[in-house]
Design a protein around this motif. Structure first.
Motif, short mmCIF file in Angstrom:
data_model
loop_
_atom_site.label_atom_id
_atom_site.label_comp_id
_atom_site.label_asym_id
_atom_site.label_seq_id
_atom_site.Cartn_x
_atom_site.Cartn_y
_atom_site.Cartn_z
N GLY A 114 0.79 -1.23 0.00
CA GLY A 114 0.00 0.00 0.00
C GLY A 114 0.82 1.27 0.00
O GLY A 114 0.27 2.37 0.18
N LYS A 140 -5.89 3.61 2.64
CA LYS A 140 -5.86 2.26 3.21
C LYS A 140 -6.91 1.36 2.56
O LYS A 140 -6.62 0.22 2.20
CB LYS A 140 -6.08 2.34 4.72
CG LYS A 140 -6.00 0.99 5.42
CD LYS A 140 -6.16 1.14 6.92
CE LYS A 140 -6.08 -0.21 7.62
NZ LYS A 140 -6.22 -0.07 9.10
N GLN A 141 -8.12 1.87 2.41
CA GLN A 141 -9.19 1.05 1.85
C GLN A 141 -8.98 0.80 0.37
O GLN A 141 -9.28 -0.29 -0.14
CB GLN A 141 -10.55 1.72 2.09
CG GLN A 141 -11.74 0.80 1.93
CD GLN A 141 -11.72 -0.38 2.88
OE1 GLN A 141 -11.27 -0.25 4.01
NE2 GLN A 141 -12.19 -1.53 2.43
N SER A 143 -6.09 0.54 -1.10
CA SER A 143 -5.05 -0.49 -1.17
C SER A 143 -5.65 -1.88 -0.98
O SER A 143 -5.25 -2.83 -1.66
CB SER A 143 -3.99 -0.23 -0.10
OG SER A 143 -3.03 -1.26 -0.08
N LYS A 144 -6.61 -2.01 -0.09
CA LYS A 144 -7.26 -3.30 0.14
C LYS A 144 -8.00 -3.76 -1.12
O LYS A 144 -7.92 -4.94 -1.51
CB LYS A 144 -8.24 -3.19 1.31
CG LYS A 144 -8.97 -4.49 1.62
CD LYS A 144 -9.99 -4.31 2.74
CE LYS A 144 -10.79 -5.58 2.97
NZ LYS A 144 -11.85 -5.40 4.00
#
Length: 227
Positions: A114, A140-141, A143-144
């Motif tokens: 990420g 962050k989200q 990257s998920k």
């Protein structure tokens, strides 16, 4: 006898530490081995010296060398050591790019962890294209979501682009059809992708995919299609 053994060991260790290195060797491990040159790693190994053969073993600080190599933006981690025959070796694992971002500041990769990763001068990764602004809020989200796509063979081949809207909704494009995938908010990601894969496998059999302009995945209980 005990004193003699200690003397010989100390003498051998001292002589060995004063010996010069023979050469350096860079070993790349993992699937990604073509975003950085061996010469670049070698320069980090020898620091300000012009030839590794001018370095004595006693002058080496292996931890310092590893830390210096690990700071390179293309490298995930490294292991530096000296072999018994006097070769300075470094085992390098490069970062894994999973998406390429285009924004107002330019272009860069997002790696598997990420984090931001610069483009390479010697190779280009064939990964998802991302348009829009990446912020501290959505990083962050996002990257998920990108990792889910990268790790799934079907999604990796089918989805080729991701657009981030101003409200952080996602719109995706696929490789072989004209429709857009309205992913919506970055939540319930795995469920949405599961719905999409089930829908695709059914719709591709009866050729209805060519009729749609939008595939809406916002609702986790159903897939809504628009012509």
């Amino acid at each position: 006898m005990f004193a003699l053994v200690i003397f010989l060991y100390s003498f051998t260790s001292s002589r060995n530490s004063q010996r010069k290195l023979k050469k350096s060797e860079v070993i790349f491990v993992g699937q990604n081995s073509d975003f950085i040159k061996q010469e670049t790693v070698n320069k980090l190994l020898i620091e300000n010296k012009t030839d590794v053969r001018t370095i004595a073993k006693e002058d080496l600080n292996l931890n310092k060398l590893e830390n210096s190599i690990n700071k390179h933006p293309m490298i995930e981690k490294s292991d530096v050591f000296v072999s018994v025959d006097g070769v300075l070796k470094v085992v390098v694992k490069q970062k894994t790019p999973i998406a390429r971002v285009f924004d107002k500041l330019g272009s860069f990769y997002i790696d598997y962890e990420g984090n931001r990763m610069p483009l390479s001068d010697i190779n280009t990764a064939r990964v998802q294209l991302v348009l829009g602004e990446i912020t501290n809020k959505n990083k962050k989200q996002l990257s998920k979501v990108l990792k889910i796509i990268y790790d799934d063979e079907f999604l990796k081949k089918n989805i080729i682009g991701v657009q981030i809207l101003s409200n952080d909704d996602l719109i995706m494009t696929n490789r072989n059809f004209d429709y857009q995938i309205e992913f919506g908010k970055m939540m319930n990601d795995e469920r949405k992708f599961k719905n999409y894969k089930a829908f695709f496998q059914k719709a591709v059999l009866d050729s209805t995919l060519y009729k749609y302009k939008k595939i809406n995945l916002r609702f986790t209980q159903q897939v809504v299609c628009s012509k």
